[in-house]
Design a protein around this motif. Structure first.
Motif, PDB file in Angstrom:
ATOM      1  N   VAL A 146     -31.321  -5.964 -15.140  1.00 47.74           N
ATOM      2  CA  VAL A 146     -30.486  -4.813 -15.480  1.00 47.74           C
ATOM      3  C   VAL A 146     -29.341  -4.718 -14.481  1.00 47.74           C
ATOM      4  O   VAL A 146     -29.552  -4.805 -13.269  1.00 47.74           O
ATOM      5  CB  VAL A 146     -31.324  -3.510 -15.474  1.00 47.74           C
ATOM      6  N   LEU A 147     -28.140  -4.556 -15.019  1.00 47.56           N
ATOM      7  CA  LEU A 147     -26.981  -4.320 -14.160  1.00 47.56           C
ATOM      8  C   LEU A 147     -26.916  -2.836 -13.849  1.00 47.56           C
ATOM      9  O   LEU A 147     -26.965  -2.001 -14.754  1.00 47.56           O
ATOM     10  CB  LEU A 147     -25.703  -4.785 -14.842  1.00 47.56           C
ATOM     11  N   ASP A 148     -26.847  -2.533 -12.567  1.00 43.43           N
ATOM     12  CA  ASP A 148     -26.894  -1.146 -12.124  1.00 43.43           C
ATOM     13  C   ASP A 148     -26.109  -1.013 -10.830  1.00 43.43           C
ATOM     14  O   ASP A 148     -26.195  -1.882  -9.951  1.00 43.43           O
ATOM     15  CB  ASP A 148     -28.354  -0.719 -11.906  1.00 43.43           C
ATOM     16  N   GLU A 149     -25.386   0.068 -10.698  1.00 44.13           N
ATOM     17  CA  GLU A 149     -24.554   0.272  -9.501  1.00 44.13           C
ATOM     18  C   GLU A 149     -25.369   0.357  -8.219  1.00 44.13           C
ATOM     19  O   GLU A 149     -24.836   0.157  -7.130  1.00 44.13           O
ATOM     20  CB  GLU A 149     -23.692   1.515  -9.669  1.00 44.13           C
ATOM     21  N   ARG A 150     -26.641   0.633  -8.333  1.00 47.09           N
ATOM     22  CA  ARG A 150     -27.501   0.700  -7.140  1.00 47.09           C
ATOM     23  C   ARG A 150     -28.387  -0.540  -6.999  1.00 47.09           C
ATOM     24  O   ARG A 150     -29.296  -0.578  -6.190  1.00 47.09           O
ATOM     25  CB  ARG A 150     -28.377   1.954  -7.204  1.00 47.09           C
ATOM     26  N   GLY A 151     -28.088  -1.544  -7.803  1.00 50.66           N
ATOM     27  CA  GLY A 151     -28.876  -2.767  -7.766  1.00 50.66           C
ATOM     28  C   GLY A 151     -28.551  -3.620  -6.558  1.00 50.66           C
ATOM     29  O   GLY A 151     -27.672  -3.308  -5.753  1.00 50.66           O
ATOM     30  N   GLN A 152     -29.255  -4.716  -6.484  1.00 47.89           N
ATOM     31  CA  GLN A 152     -29.092  -5.664  -5.392  1.00 47.89           C
ATOM     32  C   GLN A 152     -27.774  -6.414  -5.548  1.00 47.89           C
ATOM     33  O   GLN A 152     -27.408  -6.836  -6.639  1.00 47.89           O
ATOM     34  CB  GLN A 152     -30.273  -6.643  -5.427  1.00 47.89           C
ATOM     35  N   SER A 153     -27.082  -6.579  -4.456  1.00 45.72           N
ATOM     36  CA  SER A 153     -25.842  -7.346  -4.446  1.00 45.72           C
ATOM     37  C   SER A 153     -26.200  -8.806  -4.175  1.00 45.72           C
ATOM     38  O   SER A 153     -26.945  -9.105  -3.245  1.00 45.72           O
ATOM     39  CB  SER A 153     -24.926  -6.800  -3.351  1.00 45.72           C
ATOM     40  N   LEU A 154     -25.685  -9.697  -5.002  1.00 53.65           N
ATOM     41  CA  LEU A 154     -25.968 -11.123  -4.849  1.00 53.65           C
ATOM     42  C   LEU A 154     -24.680 -11.902  -4.663  1.00 53.65           C
ATOM     43  O   LEU A 154     -23.660 -11.589  -5.278  1.00 53.65           O
ATOM     44  CB  LEU A 154     -26.661 -11.675  -6.110  1.00 53.65           C
ATOM     45  N   ARG A 155     -24.750 -12.928  -3.852  1.00 58.38           N
ATOM     46  CA  ARG A 155     -23.662 -13.891  -3.790  1.00 58.38           C
ATOM     47  C   ARG A 155     -23.832 -14.830  -4.991  1.00 58.38           C
ATOM     48  O   ARG A 155     -24.924 -14.956  -5.547  1.00 58.38           O
ATOM     49  CB  ARG A 155     -23.719 -14.688  -2.484  1.00 58.38           C
ATOM     50  N   SER A 156     -22.785 -15.502  -5.372  1.00 52.41           N
ATOM     51  CA  SER A 156     -22.855 -16.426  -6.511  1.00 52.41           C
ATOM     52  C   SER A 156     -23.906 -17.507  -6.278  1.00 52.41           C
ATOM     53  O   SER A 156     -24.623 -17.895  -7.206  1.00 52.41           O
ATOM     54  CB  SER A 156     -21.494 -17.065  -6.757  1.00 52.41           C
ATOM     55  N   THR A 157     -24.003 -17.986  -5.054  1.00 58.83           N
ATOM     56  CA  THR A 157     -24.995 -19.021  -4.747  1.00 58.83           C
ATOM     57  C   THR A 157     -26.426 -18.481  -4.859  1.00 58.83           C
ATOM     58  O   THR A 157     -27.334 -19.215  -5.231  1.00 58.83           O
ATOM     59  CB  THR A 157     -24.754 -19.607  -3.348  1.00 58.83           C
ATOM     60  N   GLN A 158     -26.615 -17.207  -4.527  1.00 61.97           N
ATOM     61  CA  GLN A 158     -27.943 -16.604  -4.677  1.00 61.97           C
ATOM     62  C   GLN A 158     -28.315 -16.468  -6.148  1.00 61.97           C
ATOM     63  O   GLN A 158     -29.457 -16.716  -6.530  1.00 61.97           O
ATOM     64  CB  GLN A 158     -27.994 -15.231  -3.994  1.00 61.97           C
ATOM     65  N   LEU A 159     -27.352 -16.075  -6.974  1.00 64.02           N
ATOM     66  CA  LEU A 159     -27.600 -15.993  -8.410  1.00 64.02           C
ATOM     67  C   LEU A 159     -27.940 -17.379  -8.952  1.00 64.02           C
ATOM     68  O   LEU A 159     -28.851 -17.530  -9.762  1.00 64.02           O
ATOM     69  CB  LEU A 159     -26.387 -15.403  -9.138  1.00 64.02           C
ATOM     70  N   ALA A 160     -27.235 -18.389  -8.493  1.00 63.31           N
ATOM     71  CA  ALA A 160     -27.511 -19.763  -8.928  1.00 63.31           C
ATOM     72  C   ALA A 160     -28.945 -20.158  -8.581  1.00 63.31           C
ATOM     73  O   ALA A 160     -29.650 -20.747  -9.411  1.00 63.31           O
ATOM     74  CB  ALA A 160     -26.518 -20.723  -8.291  1.00 63.31           C
ATOM     75  N   LYS A 161     -29.398 -19.820  -7.380  1.00 59.57           N
ATOM     76  CA  LYS A 161     -30.771 -20.163  -6.978  1.00 59.57           C
ATOM     77  C   LYS A 161     -31.801 -19.434  -7.830  1.00 59.57           C
ATOM     78  O   LYS A 161     -32.838 -19.995  -8.185  1.00 59.57           O
ATOM     79  CB  LYS A 161     -30.984 -19.856  -5.497  1.00 59.57           C
ATOM     80  N   LEU A 162     -31.519 -18.168  -8.173  1.00 61.17           N
ATOM     81  CA  LEU A 162     -32.426 -17.433  -9.052  1.00 61.17           C
ATOM     82  C   LEU A 162     -32.494 -18.071 -10.433  1.00 61.17           C
ATOM     83  O   LEU A 162     -33.584 -18.262 -10.989  1.00 61.17           O
ATOM     84  CB  LEU A 162     -31.980 -15.979  -9.189  1.00 61.17           C
ATOM     85  N   ILE A 163     -31.351 -18.424 -10.966  1.00 61.60           N
ATOM     86  CA  ILE A 163     -31.319 -19.050 -12.288  1.00 61.60           C
ATOM     87  C   ILE A 163     -32.048 -20.396 -12.256  1.00 61.60           C
ATOM     88  O   ILE A 163     -32.807 -20.729 -13.167  1.00 61.60           O
ATOM     89  CB  ILE A 163     -29.871 -19.188 -12.800  1.00 61.60           C
ATOM     90  N   GLU A 164     -31.854 -21.148 -11.198  1.00 60.12           N
ATOM     91  CA  GLU A 164     -32.553 -22.425 -11.050  1.00 60.12           C
ATOM     92  C   GLU A 164     -34.068 -22.210 -11.036  1.00 60.12           C
ATOM     93  O   GLU A 164     -34.822 -22.927 -11.712  1.00 60.12           O
ATOM     94  CB  GLU A 164     -32.104 -23.119  -9.768  1.00 60.12           C
ATOM     95  N   LYS A 165     -34.514 -21.214 -10.303  1.00 60.71           N
ATOM     96  CA  LYS A 165     -35.945 -20.882 -10.239  1.00 60.71           C
ATOM     97  C   LYS A 165     -36.461 -20.492 -11.620  1.00 60.71           C
ATOM     98  O   LYS A 165     -37.504 -20.965 -12.062  1.00 60.71           O
ATOM     99  CB  LYS A 165     -36.161 -19.740  -9.240  1.00 60.71           C
ATOM    100  N   TRP A 166     -35.728 -19.628 -12.315  1.00 56.42           N
ATOM    101  CA  TRP A 166     -36.148 -19.177 -13.641  1.00 56.42           C
ATOM    102  C   TRP A 166     -36.155 -20.336 -14.633  1.00 56.42           C
ATOM    103  O   TRP A 166     -37.048 -20.427 -15.468  1.00 56.42           O
ATOM    104  CB  TRP A 166     -35.251 -18.052 -14.124  1.00 56.42           C
ATOM    105  N   GLN A 167     -35.176 -21.231 -14.548  1.00 52.54           N
ATOM    106  CA  GLN A 167     -35.155 -22.412 -15.411  1.00 52.54           C
ATOM    107  C   GLN A 167     -36.393 -23.267 -15.162  1.00 52.54           C
ATOM    108  O   GLN A 167     -37.047 -23.711 -16.103  1.00 52.54           O
ATOM    109  CB  GLN A 167     -33.910 -23.264 -15.142  1.00 52.54           C
ATOM    110  N   PHE A 168     -36.684 -23.504 -13.886  1.00 54.24           N
ATOM    111  CA  PHE A 168     -37.833 -24.327 -13.513  1.00 54.24           C
ATOM    112  C   PHE A 168     -39.131 -23.720 -14.044  1.00 54.24           C
ATOM    113  O   PHE A 168     -40.025 -24.437 -14.481  1.00 54.24           O
ATOM    114  CB  PHE A 168     -37.895 -24.481 -11.988  1.00 54.24           C
ATOM    115  N   GLU A 169     -39.219 -22.401 -14.008  1.00 54.24           N
ATOM    116  CA  GLU A 169     -40.420 -21.701 -14.487  1.00 54.24           C
ATOM    117  C   GLU A 169     -40.448 -21.561 -16.010  1.00 54.24           C
ATOM    118  O   GLU A 169     -41.418 -21.067 -16.568  1.00 54.24           O
ATOM    119  CB  GLU A 169     -40.503 -20.316 -13.836  1.00 54.24           C
TER     120      GLU A 169
END
Length: 156
Positions: free
Chosen positions: A72-95
């Motif tokens: 969920v996109l939310d103004e109080r959510g966690q701020s991510l760098r682009s590289t952090q988002l990439a690592k999350l997506i990589e993890k989710w893809q792997f899973e």
């Protein structure tokens, strides 16, 4: 991997639709993008913000594909760098996960709805119009995948 973007709001300005389509075309075989627009609830005439949010959330829940991670996109959510988002997506893809990103309506989402998310993220500390959020989100998703593919699009 299928990435679904659920966005409350229909009839975006042409520049939003054009930018979204442009980035959608750039995704390769590794990920497919699906945009599902959710009709916003009209306010006024006895419909409070809370009632409107509840009706929009019911539409969102019905549109979330089964067995997807919910981001969920939310103004109080966690701020991510682009590289952090990439690592999350990589993890989710792997899973083997598919992901559903949710952009709420003008009045946002209830705390109860947000508490059911697997992750809350924000794109900016600034308040952004919904069309801009769509464009920024798909650009960042494309950027994340380009990082994973060592594509020169992203530079640090």
């Amino acid at each position: 991997m299928l990435i679904t973007i659920l966005a409350v709001g229909i009839k975006m300005p042409n520049w939003v639709d054009e930018a979204f389509k442009d980035y959608s075309k750039r995704f390769g075989k590794e990920a497919k993008i699906a945009l599902k627009e959710i009709k916003p609830e009209k306010r006024g005439a006895g419909v409070s913000a809370e009632q409107g949010i509840a009706l929009e959330e019911a539409r969102l829940r019905a549109a979330i594909p089964p067995n997807n991670l919910m981001v969920v996109l939310d103004e109080r959510g966690q701020s991510l760098r682009s590289t952090q988002l990439a690592k999350l997506i990589e993890k989710w893809q792997f899973e083997g996960h598919n992901i559903c990103f949710i952009i709420g309506g003008a009045d946002g989402l209830s705390q109860e709805f947000k508490s059911k998310a697997d992750l809350l993220i924000k794109l900016s500390d600034l308040t952004l119009p919904h069309g801009m959020v769509r464009v920024l989100l798909i650009e960042q998703l494309y950027r994340a995948l380009s990082i994973l593919q060592n594509h020169p699009y992203h530079r640090e």
